[in-house]
Design an enzyme around this catalytic site. Structure first.
Site, mmCIF file in Angstrom:
data_model
loop_
_atom_site.group_PDB
_atom_site.id
_atom_site.type_symbol
_atom_site.label_atom_id
_atom_site.label_comp_id
_atom_site.label_asym_id
_atom_site.label_seq_id
_atom_site.Cartn_x
_atom_site.Cartn_y
_atom_site.Cartn_z
ATOM 1 N N ASP A 159 0.813 -1.213 0.000
ATOM 2 C CA ASP A 159 0.000 0.000 0.000
ATOM 3 C C ASP A 159 0.848 1.265 0.000
ATOM 4 O O ASP A 159 0.450 2.288 -0.569
ATOM 5 C CB ASP A 159 -0.933 0.005 1.214
ATOM 6 C CG ASP A 159 -2.143 -0.881 0.997
ATOM 7 O OD1 ASP A 159 -2.040 -1.844 0.221
ATOM 8 O OD2 ASP A 159 -3.195 -0.617 1.613
ATOM 9 N N CYS B 225 1.220 -8.083 5.231
ATOM 10 C CA CYS B 225 0.840 -6.690 5.009
ATOM 11 C C CYS B 225 -0.660 -6.487 4.794
ATOM 12 O O CYS B 225 -1.446 -7.418 4.888
ATOM 13 C CB CYS B 225 1.690 -6.089 3.897
ATOM 14 S SG CYS B 225 3.381 -5.791 4.466
ATOM 15 N N ASP B 226 -1.006 -5.246 4.454
ATOM 16 C CA ASP B 226 -2.339 -4.695 4.677
ATOM 17 C C ASP B 226 -3.515 -5.550 4.216
ATOM 18 O O ASP B 226 -4.460 -5.773 4.961
ATOM 19 C CB ASP B 226 -2.433 -3.324 4.007
ATOM 20 C CG ASP B 226 -1.541 -2.300 4.662
ATOM 21 O OD1 ASP B 226 -0.514 -2.698 5.231
ATOM 22 O OD2 ASP B 226 -1.851 -1.107 4.603
ATOM 23 N N LYS B 227 -3.518 -6.000 2.964
ATOM 24 C CA LYS B 227 -4.682 -6.725 2.454
ATOM 25 C C LYS B 227 -4.473 -8.231 2.425
ATOM 26 O O LYS B 227 -5.404 -8.977 2.138
ATOM 27 C CB LYS B 227 -5.029 -6.238 1.030
ATOM 28 C CG LYS B 227 -5.263 -4.751 0.934
ATOM 29 C CD LYS B 227 -6.288 -4.267 1.952
ATOM 30 C CE LYS B 227 -6.397 -2.756 1.977
ATOM 31 N NZ LYS B 227 -5.177 -2.070 2.428
ATOM 32 N N CYS C 19 5.434 -2.264 8.168
ATOM 33 C CA CYS C 19 5.807 -0.952 8.706
ATOM 34 C C CYS C 19 5.621 -0.911 10.222
ATOM 35 O O CYS C 19 4.654 -1.439 10.757
ATOM 36 C CB CYS C 19 5.005 0.141 8.026
ATOM 37 S SG CYS C 19 5.412 0.316 6.273
ATOM 38 N N GLU D 1 -6.782 4.852 -0.072
ATOM 39 C CA GLU D 1 -6.342 5.397 1.209
ATOM 40 C C GLU D 1 -5.896 6.843 1.024
ATOM 41 O O GLU D 1 -5.374 7.213 -0.022
ATOM 42 C CB GLU D 1 -5.183 4.575 1.777
ATOM 43 C CG GLU D 1 -5.606 3.206 2.250
ATOM 44 C CD GLU D 1 -4.472 2.428 2.889
ATOM 45 O OE1 GLU D 1 -4.768 1.429 3.553
ATOM 46 O OE2 GLU D 1 -3.298 2.817 2.720
ATOM 47 N N SER E 258 -5.010 5.257 5.516
ATOM 48 C CA SER E 258 -3.934 4.346 5.883
ATOM 49 C C SER E 258 -3.892 4.217 7.396
ATOM 50 O O SER E 258 -4.293 5.127 8.129
ATOM 51 C CB SER E 258 -2.596 4.899 5.380
ATOM 52 O OG SER E 258 -1.520 4.276 6.020
#
Length: 609
Positions: free
Chosen positions: A81, A122-124, A195, A491, A517
């Site tokens: 992302d 990570c995010d998704k 992150c 985002e 985000s």
């Protein structure tokens, strides 16, 4: 033999051809009849959170083989992302979640796998795999790649911990020299891993602990530490045990839907609110609950947000605190322990590793356990050496952070705030609700009234912010960026970061039918539902309108009378629900298909078919 799913393709005269193909993958006579475990990896060299996963799938596979299973690895896609942010690449991020869920279903069902280990980060990717796990309902263990170490930079005489968001903020601040910006850039992301703050990736990996689907430490121990390897080894051993319990002993209590019940989803959301997790977790928990056929809604989230305190503040809410600090304080099990002592959890729910969450807390909460191995595990520290290699260091803090009055994790009596870290707001601009990360909002602007500045895209808003067109007291409204209107629900990290860099972080609000985000903070209100493309009132806001935001009372109100709002709606419906200005945005066939089937953010942006 046990009635394994894989028996469909491994037994019987008619399966001679399939067995021939299985043999070509390395299976032997003695392997037929063992559980076939899918090792669902997500290695990619595009994403720092996944760059170190290449060999970890085979690490898990070796443990599966040693425990009496047959391991078969495959990979999913993984979108970064941060790299996709700020351009049309972000249109693909949220849709990739559903594509990941589908691809896991396709592979696991096509090959009749009996169970799976999901290696995400990570995010998704974690949400996509979680949706697939709920959909498939076969034994599963989640193990993530882990957080990256926080960056360190010596800046104007002081050393400070930093992350990706700091680099973005200083880049847009003219008071920093090019050399200083370059130093932030080089220092912000020093190692492999997700992150380092309480952004979406780490939030979701923490929530898998609360859901009972991953091992303690999954959300908090840094990717570089040797102790993280233990999670991967244990996951490989544990999944074979779970598969045998289900298929050989008919023990359905270890299935994902038996573990991730409504009580477990409420526990996960309680944790999210207490730790000030990313607002994206709302989307993903709603979507996972939908796949699990659990009646978990925005109303449940609203109810929890009104009574769960903030027990931990991590970047971006508290910029000098990162996941490595949470781990030193006892990790997610410590936060869950404090929530339990405040009677805010249902600890009777099962987990993949202990009979109940209570049993897990008795063993892993550093306040109640006396196990020196647990203490040592949570003393695992960053290595301080830039690297893309997992498990590459073995450093330890000399002490744990057990201070529950002023430490990184607080008890309920000494909470950062009695009001939760996330809130659901309702009003005439958001009839189905919207979300704000209150943990990242300064107390001075919990109530805010301002004048609307309306933009038909994120790009237009960014241009105005960087062009100094936004002033203190403005409410930046970005619309037609929802799941359907974007499409893909971008985002808004760049707009929030640029508002900070312009010194407006505490003087403006941002309201959008898009999302934020996990790195966003400030008065950032997203997921406005219904979205503009579906006829939501956010599509009726005009420049100069007054918008009133009242977080303590959970309201957001467009201050115009009903007759005026109704007239605007009539006019807009005649024109159609689309941006007033043409956007320079190419929408591919893949994104058009997504837009045709997606629902609103209030329902998790899941598809309706």
């Amino acid at each position: 033999m046990p009635d394994y799913r894989s028996k469909t393709s491994t037994h019987g005269r008619n399966m001679a051809g399939a067995r021939g193909l299985w043999r070509a993958t390395g299976m032997k006579d003695e392997d037929f009849g063992k559980p076939i475990i899918a090792v669902v990896n997500s290695f990619t060299q595009f994403v720092p959170g996944h760059v170190h996963l290449k060999d970890l799938g085979q690490l898990v596979a070796a443990e599966i083989q040693a425990a009496g299973g047959v391991a078969k690895e495959f990979n999913t896609i993984a979108v970064d992302d941060g790299i996709a942010m700020g351009h049309d690449g972000m249109l693909y991020s949220l849709p990739s979640r559903d594509l990941i869920a589908d691809s896991v279903e396709y592979m696991v069902n096509a090959h009749c796998a009996d169970a799976m280990v999901c290696i995400s980060n990570c995010d998704k990717i974690t949400p996509g795999m979680l949706m697939a796990a709920m959909r498939l309902n076969i034994p599963v263990v989640f193990v993530s790649g882990g957080p990256m170490e926080a960056g360190k930079v010596k800046f104007r005489g002081d050393e400070k911990a930093i992350d990706l968001v700091d680099a973005m903020v200083v880049a847009a601040d003219d008071s920093y020299t090019d050399e200083e910006v370059a130093e932030f850039e080089r220092s912000a992301c020093p190692t492999c891993g997700s992150c380092s703050g309480m952004f979406t990736a780490n939030s979701m990996n923490c929530l898998t602990e609360a859901l009972g689907l991953s091992l303690p430490g999954n959300g908090s121990i840094v990717a570089t530490h040797a102790n993280r390897k233990k999670l991967f080894l244990k996951a490989g051993q544990l999944i074979v045990e779970l598969a045998k319990r289900y298929y050989e002993q008919n023990d359905a209590s270890i299935l994902p839907r038996s573990i991730a019940t409504k009580a477990a989803f409420k526990n996960a959301m309680t944790l999210d609110i207490a730790m000030g997790g990313s607002t994206n977790t709302v989307l993903h928990l709603l979507a996972a609950a939908n796949e699990a056929e659990v009646d978990f809604t925005m109303d449940d989230i609203d109810e929890l947000s009104r009574r769960v305190p903030v027990l931990s503040k991590v970047a971006p809410a508290k910029q000098d605190v990162h996941m490595e600090d949470v781990h030193r304080a006892g990790g997610i099990m410590a936060i869950l322990g404090e929530l339990d002592r405040a009677n805010l959890l249902d600890v009777s729910v099962p987990t993949v590793h202990e009979k109940t969450l209570k049993d897990a807390l008795d063993k892993w909460d550093i306040i109640r356990t006396e196990d020196p191995d647990v203490y040592e595990f949570y003393r695992s520290s960053p290595g301080g050496v830039p690297t893309q290699v997992a498990f590459s260091q073995n450093r330890y803090y000399s002490t744990l952070d057990g201070d529950r009055e002023k430490g990184v994790i607080r008890n309920a009596e000494h909470a950062f705030s009695k009001d939760g870290g996330l809130a659901v707001l309702y009003g005439n601009i958001a009839l189905d609700g919207c979300i704000v990360k209150t943990a990242g909002v300064d107390e001075s602007i919990l109530k805010f009234t301002g004048s609307a500045r309306v933009f038909e895209s994120q790009d237009a808003a960014v241009e105005a912010i960087l062009g100094n067109e936004i002033k203190a007291g403005d409410v930046v409204v970005i619309r037609y960026e929802g799941p359907r209107g974007g499409p893909g629900m971008q985002e808004m990290l760049y707009p929030t970061s640029y508002l900070k860099s312009k010194g407006l972080g505490k003087d403006c609000a941002l309201v959008t039918d898009g999302r934020f985000s996990g790195g966003s903070s400030g008065l950032s209100i997203g997921h406005v539902s219904p979205e503009a493309a579906e006829g939501g009132a956010i599509g009726l806001v005009e420049d100069g309108d007054t918008i009133e935001i009242d977080i303590p009372n959970r309201t957001i109100h467009l201050n115009i009378d009903d007759a005026t709002l109704a007239h605007r709606r009539t006019v807009q419906e005649a024109k159609g629900w689309h941006p007033k200005e043409e956007r320079k945005r190419k929408v591919s066939k893949a994104l058009k298909v997504y837009a045709m089937h997606t629902t609103s953010a209030a329902k998790g942006a899941v598809r309706v078919l």
